[in-house]
Structure formats: structure tokens, C-alpha cells
Design a protein around this motif. Structure first.
Motif, PDB file in Angstrom:
ATOM      1  N   VAL A 191     -18.521  32.901   7.941  1.00  0.00           N
ATOM      2  CA  VAL A 191     -19.015  33.936   9.023  1.00  0.00           C
ATOM      3  C   VAL A 191     -17.847  34.839   9.028  1.00  0.00           C
ATOM      4  CG1 VAL A 191     -19.126  34.192  11.552  1.00  0.00           C
ATOM      5  CG2 VAL A 191     -20.559  32.670  10.445  1.00  0.00           C
ATOM      6  N   GLY A 192     -16.416  34.281   8.965  1.00  0.00           N
ATOM      7  CA  GLY A 192     -15.251  35.241   9.240  1.00  0.00           C
ATOM      8  C   GLY A 192     -15.079  36.230   7.984  1.00  0.00           C
ATOM      9  N   ARG A 193     -15.887  35.705   6.655  1.00  0.00           N
ATOM     10  CA  ARG A 193     -15.831  36.514   5.621  1.00  0.00           C
ATOM     11  C   ARG A 193     -16.876  37.656   5.825  1.00  0.00           C
ATOM     12  NH1 ARG A 193     -13.759  32.649   0.695  1.00  0.00           N
ATOM     13  NH2 ARG A 193     -11.722  31.969   1.712  1.00  0.00           N
ATOM     14  N   LEU A 194     -17.984  37.365   6.186  1.00  0.00           N
ATOM     15  CA  LEU A 194     -19.152  38.180   5.932  1.00  0.00           C
ATOM     16  C   LEU A 194     -19.227  39.214   7.097  1.00  0.00           C
ATOM     17  CD1 LEU A 194     -21.924  35.303   4.910  1.00  0.00           C
ATOM     18  CD2 LEU A 194     -20.900  37.158   3.539  1.00  0.00           C
ATOM     19  N   LEU A 195     -18.763  38.480   8.421  1.00  0.00           N
ATOM     20  CA  LEU A 195     -18.749  39.437   9.494  1.00  0.00           C
ATOM     21  C   LEU A 195     -17.264  39.515  10.106  1.00  0.00           C
ATOM     22  CD1 LEU A 195     -21.892  37.983  11.186  1.00  0.00           C
ATOM     23  CD2 LEU A 195     -21.629  40.198   9.768  1.00  0.00           C
ATOM     24  N   PRO A 196     -16.244  40.504   9.607  1.00  0.00           N
ATOM     25  CA  PRO A 196     -14.951  40.555  10.153  1.00  0.00           C
ATOM     26  C   PRO A 196     -14.980  40.457  11.687  1.00  0.00           C
ATOM     27  CG  PRO A 196     -15.613  41.930   8.303  1.00  0.00           C
ATOM     28  CD  PRO A 196     -16.840  41.525   8.767  1.00  0.00           C
ATOM     29  N   GLY A 197     -14.336  39.854  12.440  1.00  0.00           N
ATOM     30  CA  GLY A 197     -14.054  39.878  13.902  1.00  0.00           C
ATOM     31  C   GLY A 197     -14.758  38.737  14.303  1.00  0.00           C
ATOM     32  N   ARG A 198     -15.858  37.877  13.685  1.00  0.00           N
ATOM     33  CA  ARG A 198     -16.562  36.983  14.246  1.00  0.00           C
ATOM     34  C   ARG A 198     -16.309  35.687  13.890  1.00  0.00           C
ATOM     35  NH1 ARG A 198     -21.373  37.686  17.194  1.00  0.00           N
ATOM     36  NH2 ARG A 198     -21.562  39.994  17.451  1.00  0.00           N
ATOM     37  N   GLY A 199     -15.082  35.490  13.520  1.00  0.00           N
ATOM     38  CA  GLY A 199     -14.587  34.171  13.022  1.00  0.00           C
ATOM     39  C   GLY A 199     -14.336  33.210  13.845  1.00  0.00           C
ATOM     40  N   ARG A 200     -13.605  32.296  14.242  1.00  0.00           N
ATOM     41  CA  ARG A 200     -13.231  31.365  15.291  1.00  0.00           C
ATOM     42  C   ARG A 200     -12.828  31.915  16.500  1.00  0.00           C
ATOM     43  NH1 ARG A 200     -11.210  25.588  13.084  1.00  0.00           N
ATOM     44  NH2 ARG A 200     -12.993  24.961  12.062  1.00  0.00           N
ATOM     45  N   ARG A 201     -13.474  31.547  17.648  1.00  0.00           N
ATOM     46  CA  ARG A 201     -12.979  32.322  18.710  1.00  0.00           C
ATOM     47  C   ARG A 201     -11.379  32.274  19.062  1.00  0.00           C
ATOM     48  NH1 ARG A 201     -16.638  31.490  23.704  1.00  0.00           N
ATOM     49  NH2 ARG A 201     -15.997  33.533  24.345  1.00  0.00           N
ATOM     50  N   GLY A 202     -10.733  31.053  18.633  1.00  0.00           N
ATOM     51  CA  GLY A 202      -9.384  30.980  18.878  1.00  0.00           C
ATOM     52  C   GLY A 202      -8.510  32.049  18.235  1.00  0.00           C
ATOM     53  N   ARG A 203      -8.836  32.080  16.851  1.00  0.00           N
ATOM     54  CA  ARG A 203      -8.154  33.155  16.016  1.00  0.00           C
ATOM     55  C   ARG A 203      -8.428  34.636  16.638  1.00  0.00           C
ATOM     56  NH1 ARG A 203      -9.788  31.236  10.011  1.00  0.00           N
ATOM     57  NH2 ARG A 203      -8.757  29.026  10.016  1.00  0.00           N
ATOM     58  N   ALA A 204      -9.700  34.900  16.831  1.00  0.00           N
ATOM     59  CA  ALA A 204      -9.825  36.262  17.422  1.00  0.00           C
ATOM     60  C   ALA A 204      -8.982  36.449  18.814  1.00  0.00           C
ATOM     61  CB  ALA A 204     -11.266  36.442  17.742  1.00  0.00           C
ATOM     62  N   VAL A 205      -8.858  35.527  19.759  1.00  0.00           N
ATOM     63  CA  VAL A 205      -8.295  35.757  20.722  1.00  0.00           C
ATOM     64  C   VAL A 205      -6.891  35.822  20.592  1.00  0.00           C
ATOM     65  CG1 VAL A 205      -7.764  34.406  22.945  1.00  0.00           C
ATOM     66  CG2 VAL A 205      -9.988  34.347  22.417  1.00  0.00           C
ATOM     67  N   ARG A 206      -6.346  34.871  19.628  1.00  0.00           N
ATOM     68  CA  ARG A 206      -4.782  35.028  19.396  1.00  0.00           C
ATOM     69  C   ARG A 206      -4.449  36.468  18.594  1.00  0.00           C
ATOM     70  NH1 ARG A 206      -4.995  30.324  16.038  1.00  0.00           N
ATOM     71  NH2 ARG A 206      -5.808  28.697  17.324  1.00  0.00           N
ATOM     72  N   ARG A 207      -5.471  36.917  18.000  1.00  0.00           N
ATOM     73  CA  ARG A 207      -4.818  38.592  17.578  1.00  0.00           C
ATOM     74  C   ARG A 207      -4.722  39.455  18.455  1.00  0.00           C
ATOM     75  NH1 ARG A 207      -8.917  37.832  12.387  1.00  0.00           N
ATOM     76  NH2 ARG A 207      -7.928  36.600  10.956  1.00  0.00           N
ATOM     77  N   THR A 208      -5.993  39.236  19.489  1.00  0.00           N
ATOM     78  CA  THR A 208      -6.088  40.214  20.545  1.00  0.00           C
ATOM     79  C   THR A 208      -4.928  40.093  21.450  1.00  0.00           C
ATOM     80  OG1 THR A 208      -8.464  39.826  20.533  1.00  0.00           O
ATOM     81  CG2 THR A 208      -7.508  40.699  22.468  1.00  0.00           C
ATOM     82  N   VAL A 209      -4.334  38.920  21.787  1.00  0.00           N
ATOM     83  CA  VAL A 209      -3.089  38.516  22.798  1.00  0.00           C
ATOM     84  C   VAL A 209      -1.984  39.168  21.994  1.00  0.00           C
ATOM     85  CG1 VAL A 209      -1.780  36.714  23.809  1.00  0.00           C
ATOM     86  CG2 VAL A 209      -4.163  36.783  23.973  1.00  0.00           C
ATOM     87  N   ARG A 210      -1.826  38.955  20.647  1.00  0.00           N
ATOM     88  CA  ARG A 210      -0.535  39.472  20.061  1.00  0.00           C
ATOM     89  C   ARG A 210      -0.628  41.135  19.949  1.00  0.00           C
ATOM     90  NH1 ARG A 210      -0.669  35.122  14.831  1.00  0.00           N
ATOM     91  NH2 ARG A 210       0.081  33.476  16.126  1.00  0.00           N
ATOM     92  N   ARG A 211      -1.717  41.447  19.652  1.00  0.00           N
ATOM     93  CA  ARG A 211      -1.695  42.956  19.721  1.00  0.00           C
ATOM     94  C   ARG A 211      -1.328  43.454  21.053  1.00  0.00           C
ATOM     95  NH1 ARG A 211      -7.133  43.896  16.242  1.00  0.00           N
ATOM     96  NH2 ARG A 211      -6.171  43.327  14.116  1.00  0.00           N
ATOM     97  N   GLY A 212      -1.833  42.801  22.084  1.00  0.00           N
ATOM     98  CA  GLY A 212      -1.808  43.383  23.578  1.00  0.00           C
ATOM     99  C   GLY A 212      -0.250  43.283  23.796  1.00  0.00           C
ATOM    100  N   ARG A 213       0.434  42.186  23.517  1.00  0.00           N
ATOM    101  CA  ARG A 213       1.868  42.067  23.774  1.00  0.00           C
ATOM    102  C   ARG A 213       2.660  43.223  23.046  1.00  0.00           C
ATOM    103  NH1 ARG A 213       2.471  35.441  23.589  1.00  0.00           N
ATOM    104  NH2 ARG A 213       1.259  35.140  25.216  1.00  0.00           N
TER     105      ARG A 213
END
Length: 62
Positions: A37-59
Motif C-alpha cells: 500500500v505504501g508503494r502503490l498509494l504514497p501517503g497511505r502506508g502505516r499510520r505511525g510513519r505518516a504521523v511521524r512525518r507530519t510531526v517532524r515537518r510541523g516542528r
């Protein structure tokens, strides 16, 4: 069952091979669904990874 239904006798080994492949690959693919799913639909992988990326970008941005 194929032979009993009157189908070509060569069809039975093909069906058996197909079932064997699905029996082996089915659980493997199901276990790695998050990767697919992560490879076929970018941004739709595991929720934990997406949340971590969002938090890092926010900081980093604020």
C-alpha cells in the motif's frame, strides 16, 4: 473435480499449481500489505510513519 466435470485432463495440474501458489503467496502478501500500500498509494502506508512525518515537518517549519 475438473476431470469429473468432463474438462481436459491437462487442466487439473494447472489448477493444482495455481492453488499451491496462492496458498503460499497469499499469506506472504497479506503480511506485507502495508508495504504494498505504501508503494502503490504514497501517503497511505502505516499510520505511525505518516504521523511521524507530519510531526517532524510541523516542528521543522515552526
Amino acid at each position: 473435480m475438473a476431470a469429473g466435470a468432463g474438462l481436459d485432463g491437462r487442466l487439473a495440474p494447472c489448477i493444482a499449481g495455481h492453488v499451491l501458489v496462492l496458498a503460499v503467496l497469499g499469506p506472504v502478501v497479506a503480511g506485507r500489505a502495508h508495504v504494498l500500500v505504501g508503494r502503490l498509494l504514497p501517503g497511505r502506508g502505516r499510520r505511525g510513519r505518516a504521523v511521524r512525518r507530519t510531526v517532524r515537518r510541523g516542528r521543522a517549519g515552526g
